[in-house]
Design a protein around this motif. Sequence first.
Motif: not given
Length: 373
Positions: A69-76, A361-367
């Motif tokens: 149910x979450x939205x994955x964002x990759x952030x450094x 289920x959100x993929x890594x960095x999907x958003x």
Amino acid sequence: MTQHTPTRPLEGLRVVDFSTLVAGPYCSRYLSDLGAEVIKIESAEGDYMRSQAPLRDGMSTYFGQVNCGKKSVVANLKDSEMLADVKRLIDTADIVIENFRPGVMTRFGLDFETLSDSNPGLIYCAVSGYGQTGPGAERPAYAQNVHASSGHDLTLLRYQDELTRPANSVLFYADILAAIYALSAVNTALYSREKTGRGQHIDVSLMESVVNLMPYDVQEAQFPAKISRPVYKPSRTTDGFVIIMPNTQRNFEMLARATGHDEWITDPRFATVEARYNNFPELLATIEGWTIQRSSEECERILSAASVPCGRYRTVAEALEDPQLKHREAFQTVTDRAGDYLVTNLPFKMSGGTVSAVPTVSELGEYKLSDFL
């Protein structure tokens, strides 16, 4: 008459989730179940749970159980421009969840004091092993070492007959309890914000969560009981075990009648609650004399029909097929790139709203961060 379509109770709320592993992520998943938009901030490597079995085609169902149910964002967070965008995102949020060691978020300028300056309604929930302050706050913590240091594991050992060391630690009570307490605290803070207009900082510890699991033992540690409380044990059957709980006088009398042993009711060893406490091993041995002649299913059926608390020991796979759990819609089918599987739903229903896992289920960095700014 117009039919009302139930909505999720927390629709319209935004959560920014920095947590990993289980305790923090489970809390934010519950918030997603209740309708909040949850934006999961991950490193380029992703949450460690993404690599944990069970895996199918590289996709972890364990991760999905805790993060659907979450939205994955990759952030450094070490990149100043990206960090600035993260802060802008938090300015649009209602809730932040994090479970870093105390002090980590402060080093990024993502502490409650800093963020609430520009977002005074922000509810900021920090989940840690031992709390944000105090002489033990900096100690590294996983559920297992919290179980040990809280007294939980030695308490369980105290009640076992055949173990000579604490049981192996495989169920993460501390994480799940902390997630539940965090959810409760966040919802309480939301209610408070409705009255005051201001958010607040929430400090949840795994250690205190586990201590709250042991109300009797916390008291007994201060005031040792003269008579040990009864320890209910498995009763062997022809094909396994059942647990029987003749706790009250009425329970015990119903048990005696259901098993065809009315004489137990007047037996001086068992006739009163105090007598049973003083002769509890004998009582259990007597009950097992009845159960060992029957299957677990038969014991459960006979005693349940007589309103005697009884349960047969089952595997989780067997529990997944339980018709009562299916009736309750205790499980939700979710989907990732590798296919469908079941996850648990929250264990309550609401007449005015939908409460269930969001089935993706959100993929890594999907958003991207820009999707939310």
